[in-house]
Design an enzyme around this catalytic site. Structure first.
Site, PDB file in Angstrom:
ATOM      1  N   CYS A 112     -14.829 -24.208  -0.509  1.00  0.00           N
ATOM      2  CA  CYS A 112     -14.728 -25.498   0.129  1.00  0.00           C
ATOM      3  C   CYS A 112     -14.700 -26.654  -0.880  1.00  0.00           C
ATOM      4  O   CYS A 112     -13.665 -27.235  -1.064  1.00  0.00           O
ATOM      5  CB  CYS A 112     -15.827 -25.691   1.142  1.00  0.00           C
ATOM      6  N   ARG A 129     -16.788 -31.682   4.563  1.00  0.00           N
ATOM      7  CA  ARG A 129     -15.726 -30.681   4.626  1.00  0.00           C
ATOM      8  C   ARG A 129     -16.183 -29.403   5.320  1.00  0.00           C
ATOM      9  O   ARG A 129     -15.367 -28.552   5.652  1.00  0.00           O
ATOM     10  CB  ARG A 129     -15.243 -30.359   3.209  1.00  0.00           C
ATOM     11  N   TRP A 134     -17.517 -22.276   2.028  1.00  0.00           N
ATOM     12  CA  TRP A 134     -17.179 -21.967   3.426  1.00  0.00           C
ATOM     13  C   TRP A 134     -16.668 -20.539   3.411  1.00  0.00           C
ATOM     14  O   TRP A 134     -15.635 -20.255   2.812  1.00  0.00           O
ATOM     15  CB  TRP A 134     -16.141 -22.942   3.943  1.00  0.00           C
ATOM     16  N   ASN A 190     -12.177 -22.129  -4.877  1.00  0.00           N
ATOM     17  CA  ASN A 190     -11.635 -22.379  -3.544  1.00  0.00           C
ATOM     18  C   ASN A 190     -10.364 -21.567  -3.401  1.00  0.00           C
ATOM     19  O   ASN A 190      -9.542 -21.539  -4.326  1.00  0.00           O
ATOM     20  CB  ASN A 190     -11.292 -23.859  -3.346  1.00  0.00           C
ATOM     21  N   GLY A 191     -10.166 -20.946  -2.240  1.00  0.00           N
ATOM     22  CA  GLY A 191      -8.945 -20.177  -2.028  1.00  0.00           C
ATOM     23  C   GLY A 191      -9.239 -18.734  -1.686  1.00  0.00           C
ATOM     24  O   GLY A 191     -10.372 -18.350  -1.399  1.00  0.00           O
ATOM     25  N   GLU A 229      -5.071 -32.149  22.715  1.00  0.00           N
ATOM     26  CA  GLU A 229      -5.925 -32.778  21.707  1.00  0.00           C
ATOM     27  C   GLU A 229      -7.320 -33.064  22.270  1.00  0.00           C
ATOM     28  O   GLU A 229      -8.329 -32.876  21.581  1.00  0.00           O
ATOM     29  CB  GLU A 229      -5.270 -34.063  21.198  1.00  0.00           C
ATOM     30  N   LYS A 231     -10.751 -31.486  20.711  1.00  0.00           N
ATOM     31  CA  LYS A 231     -11.887 -32.283  20.254  1.00  0.00           C
ATOM     32  C   LYS A 231     -13.186 -31.772  20.880  1.00  0.00           C
ATOM     33  O   LYS A 231     -14.203 -31.662  20.205  1.00  0.00           O
ATOM     34  CB  LYS A 231     -11.710 -33.768  20.604  1.00  0.00           C
ATOM     35  N   GLU A 263     -14.179 -28.333  19.441  1.00  0.00           N
ATOM     36  CA  GLU A 263     -14.543 -28.424  18.026  1.00  0.00           C
ATOM     37  C   GLU A 263     -15.983 -28.861  17.822  1.00  0.00           C
ATOM     38  O   GLU A 263     -16.691 -28.303  16.979  1.00  0.00           O
ATOM     39  CB  GLU A 263     -13.625 -29.426  17.306  1.00  0.00           C
ATOM     40  N   HIS A 266       0.166 -21.574  37.795  1.00  0.00           N
ATOM     41  CA  HIS A 266       0.592 -20.304  37.204  1.00  0.00           C
ATOM     42  C   HIS A 266      -0.540 -19.656  36.414  1.00  0.00           C
ATOM     43  O   HIS A 266      -0.332 -19.175  35.292  1.00  0.00           O
ATOM     44  CB  HIS A 266       1.815 -20.536  36.322  1.00  0.00           C
ATOM     45  N   LYS A 301     -12.956 -29.352   6.792  1.00  0.00           N
ATOM     46  CA  LYS A 301     -12.083 -30.512   6.956  1.00  0.00           C
ATOM     47  C   LYS A 301     -10.676 -30.231   6.460  1.00  0.00           C
ATOM     48  O   LYS A 301      -9.700 -30.560   7.120  1.00  0.00           O
ATOM     49  CB  LYS A 301     -12.683 -31.712   6.204  1.00  0.00           C
TER      50      LYS A 301
END
Length: 608
Positions: A2, A27, A74, A100-101, A481, A485, A488, A504, A603
Site C-alpha cells: 500500500c 489508502r 494491504w 507495493n505490487g 454509485e 458508496k 463501501e 426481471h 484508495k
C-alpha cells in the site's frame, strides 16, 4: 501494496517516516513497519494493525537512525499479521525491502531459491523478492536490485537497503507509483506525494524501469541500461492544509462538502459563454481524432466506471458519437477491436489504477490514440496517455470517492459540450447550456445545505441489511454509485439497477424490510419511474425518493422524499448523487464504521 516512505539525511529519520506513514493511512492498510540502518546492521520493527501500535513499539525500543524505510501493507499474499508485515528481511538479515505490487512468478522463484538453501519465514511474494536480491548481491545493491527485477514478472514499487551499504536506499518501480523528494540535504522516497508534502514540494517522478539511488549526496536516476537519466524536478502545488480535515470530523464529509468548489475548479477557464462551448486544452489536438474515430472507448474501474457510463450517455446524446464503456479489468483481456483509428479515454482518480494502466498500454500497443482524465498531476496515467484533462479536485483522502466523481462527470459533460457544438448543437443552445452549467456549484451548495432530512432518514434505516437503488437514463449510473458508496463504507449489501429491470428478478427481494432508493426527478422518464415506485410499494417496500423540488405527487407514494433543485437533465447525475453520498456517510457513522478507511479497501488500487 500500500504505502512506501523512505528517508536519507543527517537527522533521525524515524519521525519523518512515521509521519509519512500516517499521511498514507487513508489508502487503507492492515499492518505497518520500519527498518533502520544502525552500525552496519538493519533493525526492523513492525506490527499488525494501526500505526499507533507501531509507534508505541518504536517509542519503547528507542530505535533511531539516519536511513529509514517504512511501509503500510494491504494484504495480497498472506494474511494480515506481524510476520507478513513489511519491511521484509533477507534470510541473512543484510537486506530489507518494502514492496507495493504483486510478483506473479514468485512461486517458481521461491522453488529456485529454496534449492539454493535460502530459508523463508513467510509465504509472501515480497519475501521472495528480497531473498532474490540477497542471492544476487555481490556488494553493489543497485546492481542486485536491477538484476532481480529483470527476473520477475508482475508489478512492483520497492525501496531496498543493505546493512553493508550505509547511507543508501535503492528504489525502483514497474507499475505502482514511486517518487523521490528533495529537501536540501534530506532526501525521500514515497509512493504518494501526501507522505512527504509536510517536508518538501520538490519531487522527481520515477518512471517504469528506472532505478533511484538515494544517498546523502542526492538522488541519482539510472535507466535499465545503467545509463544516467536527467529528471525534471516538479513542484507540487498542493499545500499541507489540503490534506488535513479542516475542522470536519472525517475526510469524507469534508470532501463531500468541498464539491461546490471542486466543480468550480473543474470548470474554471473551460466554459466559453461567447461561443456556447467548452475549452479543454489537453484535448485540443485530439478533437478531430475523436470525431473521426472508428471506435471510441471509455475505460475505468469502480467509481470512475460509473462516471464513464454517464460520459457515454451525455456524449452520445449531445454529440451523436457512439461510445462504448468497458471495465478496464475486462477490457485488456477481451481482445477488443482496436487499431490506429480507435480512441480510448481512460479515467482514474489517482492516475495509478493498475487495471486502467494495463488497458492503456494494451490500447497503445495496438495503435490507438489514448487520452486520460485524472486528478493527480504527474501520475502514471497522465504520463502514459497522449493527451488528457486534469479534474483539479485536489487531494482526495477518503477511500470512498466523492468529489473526484462529480469532477470527472463535469469534465465529461464539458467534453460532450465541446463535441456537440462541433456537431449539431446550435449557438443558442450552447450558450444556454454553458449558462446553466456555470450555476451548478451554487445548486450543489443548496443541496449540501439541506442535509438535516438525510440524517433523519439515515437514523431510520441504519439497521437495514440490504438496499436497492433504482434510476433510469442518466441516473442509472448514479444508482450504481449510490449503492457502491453505501456498501463501501457501511458494509450494508446494496445493489443498483435500471428501474425498469426490477421486474426481471430484483422485485422478488422486496418486502417491508427492503429500503429502495429511487432517483425520480421530473425528466422524460418520470412517469415510468413513478410506475416503478408503485410496484415497490405494492410489495411493502420502503421508498426513499430523490425528487425535484415542488413535486407534490411523489410525496403521496414515497415514504421519504429528498428534494433537489430542477436542473437540465445532463446535470442531474451531479446534483442527484450528493444526497446519496450523504446518506451513505450518515448511515455508516451511525453504524460506527470508519468511513475514511473502510475495511479491506485501498484508495489507489495498484495491483490487478
Amino acid at each position: 501494496m500500500c504505502g512506501i516512505v523512505g528517508y536519507v539525511g543527517k537527522k533521525n529519520g524515524v519521525p519523518m517516516v512515521m509521519n509519512g506513514l500516517r499521511r498514507l493511512e487513508y489508502r487503507g492498510y492492515d499492518s505497518a513497519g520500519i527498518s533502520v540502518q544502525i552500525d552496519g546492521k538493519l533493525e526492523v520493527t513492525k506490527q499488525k494493525g494501526k500505526i499507533e501500535l507501531l509507534d508505541r513499539a518504536i517509542t519503547k525500543s528507542g530505535i533511531r537512525g539516519e536511513v529509514v524505510i517504512g511501509h503500510t501493507r494491504w494484504a495480497t499474499h498472506g494474511v494480515p499479521n506481524k510476520k507478513n508485515a513489511h519491511p521484509h528481511l533477507s534470510s541473512d538479515g543484510n537486506i530489507a525491502l518494502v514492496h507495493n505490487g504483486i510478483i506473479e512468478n514468485y512461486k517458481s522463484l521461491r522453488k529456485y531459491l529454496q534449492k539454493e538453501n535460502i530459508k523463508f519465514k513467510t509465504k509472501t511474494d515480497s519475501e521472495v523478492l528480497v531473498n532474490l536480491i540477497e542471492h544476487l548481491y555481490r556488494g553493489n545493491l543497485e546492481e542486485a536490485v536491477a538484476e532481480a527485477t529483470s527476473r520477475i514478472i508482475g508489478s512492483y514499487a520497492i525501496a531496498v537497503m543493505a546493512g553493508s551499504e550505509p547511507g543508501k536506499i535503492v528504489a525502483t518501480r514497474f507499475g505502482p507509483p514511486l517518487i523521490a523528494g528533495l529537501a536540501g540535504d534530506e532526501f525521500y522516497i514515497a509512493s504518494d506525494v501526501a507522505a512527504i508534502l509536510e517536508f518538501t514540494k520538490d519531487v522527481i517522478y520515477i518512471d517504469d524501469g528506472e532505478l533511484a539511488i538515494v544517498t546523502g549526496d542526492g538522488v541519482k536516476i539510472i535507466d535499465s541500461n545503467n545509463l544516467p537519466v536527467t529528471k525534471e524536478v516538479k513542484k507540487i502545488l498542493w499545500d499541507i492544509g489540503s490534506i488535513e480535515k479542516g475542522g470536519y470530523e472525517h475526510f469524507m464529509l469534508k470532501e463531500i462538502n468541498e464539491q461546490c468548489e471542486t466543480l468550480r475548479d473543474a470548470m474554471r477557464g473551460r466554459l466559453d459563454p461567447k461561443n456556447g462551448t467548452a475549452k479543454l486544452g489537453g484535448l485540443l489536438d485530439y478533437v478531430h481524432t475523436i470525431e473521426s474515430a472508428s471506435q471510441f472507448y471509455i475505460t475505468a474501474c469502480g467509481t470512475s466506471y460509473h462516471a464513464a457510463m454517464i460520459g457515454e450517455s451525455v456524449i452520445e446524446s449531445m454529440a451523436g458519437i457512439p461510445v462504448e464503456v468497458e471495465y478496464a479489468s475486462e477490457f485488456r483481456y477481451k481482445d477488443p477491436i482496436i487499431d490506429q483509428n480507435t480512441v480510448v479515454l481512460a479515467i482514474s482518480q489517482s492516475g495509478e489504477t493498475a487495471d486502467t494502466l494495463a488497458a492503456i498500454k494494451m490500447a497503445k500497443k495496438k495503435g490507438a490514440t489514448v487520452l486520460g482524465i485524472c486528478n493527480v498531476v504527474g501520475s502514471s496515467i497522465a504520463r502514459e496517455t497522449d493527451g488528457g484533462v486534469y479534474i483539479h479536485a485536489g487531494p482526495e483522502i477518503g477511500v470512498a470517492s466523492t468529489k473526484a466523481f462529480t469532477s470527472q462527470v463535469t469534465v465529461l459533460i464539458l467534453l460532450a459540450q465541446l463535441l456537440g457544438r462541433r456537431k449539431n448543437l446550435t449557438l443558442a443552445s450552447g450558450k444556454k447550456f454553458v449558462s446553466d452549467m456555470s450555476r451548478l456549484p451554487d445548486i450543489v451548495q443548496s443541496v449540501l445545505d439541506s442535509s438535516g432530512l438525510i440524517k433523519k432518514i439515515a437514523e431510520k434505516f441504519k439497521h437495514a441489511d440490504n438496499f436497492l437503488y433504482l434510476g433510469r437514463g442518466f441516473n442509472y449510473p448514479v444508482a450504481l454509485e449510490g449503492a457502491l458508496k453505501l456498501k463501501e463504507i457501511s458494509y450494508i449489501h446494496a445493489e443498483g439497477y435500471p428501474a425498469a429491470e426490477i421486474k426481471h428478478g430484483p422485485i422478488a427481494l422486496i418486502d417491508e424490510k427492503m429500503p429502495v432508493v429511487v432517483i425520480a426527478p421530473q425528466d422524460k422518464t418520470y412517469d415510468k419511474v413513478i410506475n416503478n415506485i408503485e410496484q415497490v410499494k405494492a410489495r411493502n417496500g420502503s421508498v426513499i425518493a430523490i425528487a425535484t423540488e415542488g413535486d407534490k405527487e411523489i410525496g403521496k407514494i414515497a415514504d421519504w422524499v429528498i428534494p433537489i433543485p430542477k436542473v437540465e437533465s445532463h446535470f442531474l447525475p451531479i446534483v442527484a448523487v450528493i444526497p446519496l453520498q450523504l446518506l451513505a456517510y450518515y448511515i455508516a457513522i451511525l453504524r460506527g464504521c470508519n468511513v475514511d478507511q473502510p475495511r479491506n479497501l485501498a484508495k489507489s488500487v495498484t495491483v490487478e
